[in-house]
Design a protein around this motif. Structure first.
Motif, mmCIF file in Angstrom:
data_model
loop_
_atom_site.group_PDB
_atom_site.id
_atom_site.type_symbol
_atom_site.label_atom_id
_atom_site.label_comp_id
_atom_site.label_asym_id
_atom_site.label_seq_id
_atom_site.Cartn_x
_atom_site.Cartn_y
_atom_site.Cartn_z
ATOM 1 N N VAL A 22 0.834 -1.200 0.000
ATOM 2 C CA VAL A 22 0.000 0.000 0.000
ATOM 3 C C VAL A 22 0.873 1.256 0.000
ATOM 4 N N THR A 23 1.964 1.217 0.750
ATOM 5 C CA THR A 23 2.883 2.353 0.804
ATOM 6 C C THR A 23 3.516 2.603 -0.562
ATOM 7 N N VAL A 24 3.984 1.547 -1.209
ATOM 8 C CA VAL A 24 4.607 1.667 -2.532
ATOM 9 C C VAL A 24 3.603 2.219 -3.541
ATOM 10 N N ILE A 25 2.405 1.664 -3.537
ATOM 11 C CA ILE A 25 1.373 2.105 -4.480
ATOM 12 C C ILE A 25 1.001 3.566 -4.235
ATOM 13 N N SER A 26 0.851 3.946 -2.979
ATOM 14 C CA SER A 26 0.446 5.328 -2.686
ATOM 15 C C SER A 26 1.540 6.323 -3.068
ATOM 16 N N LYS A 27 2.798 5.971 -2.833
ATOM 17 C CA LYS A 27 3.885 6.873 -3.223
ATOM 18 C C LYS A 27 3.932 7.038 -4.737
ATOM 19 N N ARG A 28 3.778 5.938 -5.462
ATOM 20 C CA ARG A 28 3.794 6.015 -6.920
ATOM 21 C C ARG A 28 2.587 6.796 -7.436
ATOM 22 N N ALA A 29 1.430 6.596 -6.820
ATOM 23 C CA ALA A 29 0.231 7.329 -7.232
ATOM 24 C C ALA A 29 0.420 8.829 -7.031
ATOM 25 N N ARG A 30 1.057 9.229 -5.934
ATOM 26 C CA ARG A 30 1.331 10.655 -5.705
ATOM 27 C C ARG A 30 2.281 11.203 -6.770
ATOM 28 N N GLN A 31 3.288 10.400 -7.157
ATOM 29 C CA GLN A 31 4.205 10.828 -8.213
ATOM 30 C C GLN A 31 3.456 11.039 -9.527
ATOM 31 N N LEU A 32 2.609 10.076 -9.870
ATOM 32 C CA LEU A 32 1.839 10.172 -11.114
ATOM 33 C C LEU A 32 0.884 11.363 -11.092
ATOM 34 N N ALA A 33 0.224 11.583 -9.957
ATOM 35 C CA ALA A 33 -0.714 12.701 -9.832
ATOM 36 C C ALA A 33 0.017 14.039 -9.964
ATOM 37 N N SER A 34 1.177 14.141 -9.364
ATOM 38 C CA SER A 34 1.964 15.362 -9.431
ATOM 39 C C SER A 34 2.411 15.634 -10.869
ATOM 40 N N LYS A 35 2.867 14.596 -11.546
ATOM 41 C CA LYS A 35 3.305 14.731 -12.943
ATOM 42 C C LYS A 35 2.136 15.163 -13.830
ATOM 43 N N THR A 36 0.982 14.541 -13.644
ATOM 44 C CA THR A 36 -0.195 14.867 -14.438
ATOM 45 C C THR A 36 -0.645 16.302 -14.189
ATOM 46 N N LYS A 37 -0.629 16.718 -12.929
ATOM 47 C CA LYS A 37 -1.035 18.088 -12.597
ATOM 48 C C LYS A 37 -0.091 19.097 -13.220
ATOM 49 N N ALA A 38 1.202 18.807 -13.190
ATOM 50 C CA ALA A 38 2.180 19.717 -13.792
ATOM 51 C C ALA A 38 1.950 19.825 -15.302
ATOM 52 N N GLU A 39 1.676 18.697 -15.959
ATOM 53 C CA GLU A 39 1.399 18.719 -17.399
ATOM 54 C C GLU A 39 0.143 19.533 -17.704
ATOM 55 N N LEU A 40 -0.897 19.321 -16.918
ATOM 56 C CA LEU A 40 -2.148 20.043 -17.129
ATOM 57 C C LEU A 40 -1.952 21.535 -16.903
ATOM 58 N N ASP A 41 -1.273 21.893 -15.822
ATOM 59 C CA ASP A 41 -1.015 23.308 -15.540
ATOM 60 C C ASP A 41 -0.223 23.966 -16.666
ATOM 61 N N GLN A 42 0.749 23.223 -17.206
ATOM 62 C CA GLN A 42 1.559 23.771 -18.297
ATOM 63 C C GLN A 42 0.696 24.006 -19.533
ATOM 64 N N ARG A 43 -0.161 23.051 -19.851
ATOM 65 C CA ARG A 43 -1.013 23.208 -21.039
ATOM 66 C C ARG A 43 -2.032 24.330 -20.863
ATOM 67 N N LEU A 44 -2.556 24.494 -19.646
ATOM 68 C CA LEU A 44 -3.553 25.544 -19.409
ATOM 69 C C LEU A 44 -2.921 26.922 -19.222
ATOM 70 N N SER A 45 -1.636 26.973 -18.880
ATOM 71 C CA SER A 45 -0.980 28.270 -18.664
ATOM 72 C C SER A 45 -0.951 29.102 -19.935
ATOM 73 N N TYR A 46 -1.012 28.458 -21.072
ATOM 74 C CA TYR A 46 -1.046 29.164 -22.350
ATOM 75 C C TYR A 46 -2.216 30.145 -22.397
ATOM 76 N N PHE A 47 -3.330 29.771 -21.824
ATOM 77 C CA PHE A 47 -4.551 30.571 -21.914
ATOM 78 C C PHE A 47 -4.586 31.732 -20.926
ATOM 79 N N GLU A 48 -3.722 31.718 -19.908
ATOM 80 C CA GLU A 48 -3.762 32.735 -18.855
ATOM 81 C C GLU A 48 -3.399 34.132 -19.359
#
Length: 103
Positions: A22-48
């Motif tokens: 559970v610890t391994v899965i949760s740490k990896r899930a946080r990494q994936l979520a952080s990466k996805t959020k950064a990608e989304l923020d970068q793509r949406l920053s164009y519109f700001e």
């Protein structure tokens, strides 16, 4: 989306115990979520910084919505982390476990 039952015993076999799994899965899930959020923020920053007239702003909002929905349809980070573990694609180590014979 239907709820899927996981064989926790089989998952625990990957690491040696369920808590560590559970610890391994949760740490990896946080990494994936952080990466996805950064990608989304970068793509949406164009519109700001755009100064648009009302007609162009409507088109811009539609593009932002399309991008957001694209990310929303992606597998959830926890699901992706579980699949990585099950497929043997997830590297992990326990830094507190003794390595080799070492005394």
């Amino acid at each position: 989306m239907a709820i899927q039952t996981l064989d926790t015993t089989k998952l625990a076999d990957e690491t040696g115990n369920l808590y560590e799994t559970v610890t391994v899965i949760s740490k990896r899930a946080r990494q994936l979520a952080s990466k996805t959020k950064a990608e989304l923020d970068q793509r949406l920053s164009y519109f700001e910084d755009l100064a648009l007239d009302p007609a162009e702003e409507l088109r811009s909002n539609e593009d932002q919505l399309r991008i957001s929905l694209e990310y929303e349809r992606q597998p959830k980070p926890s699901r992706a982390a579980i699949e990585e573990l099950q497929d043997g694609e997830l590297y992990f180590r326990n830094p507190t476990a003794s390595e080799g014979d070492g005394a």
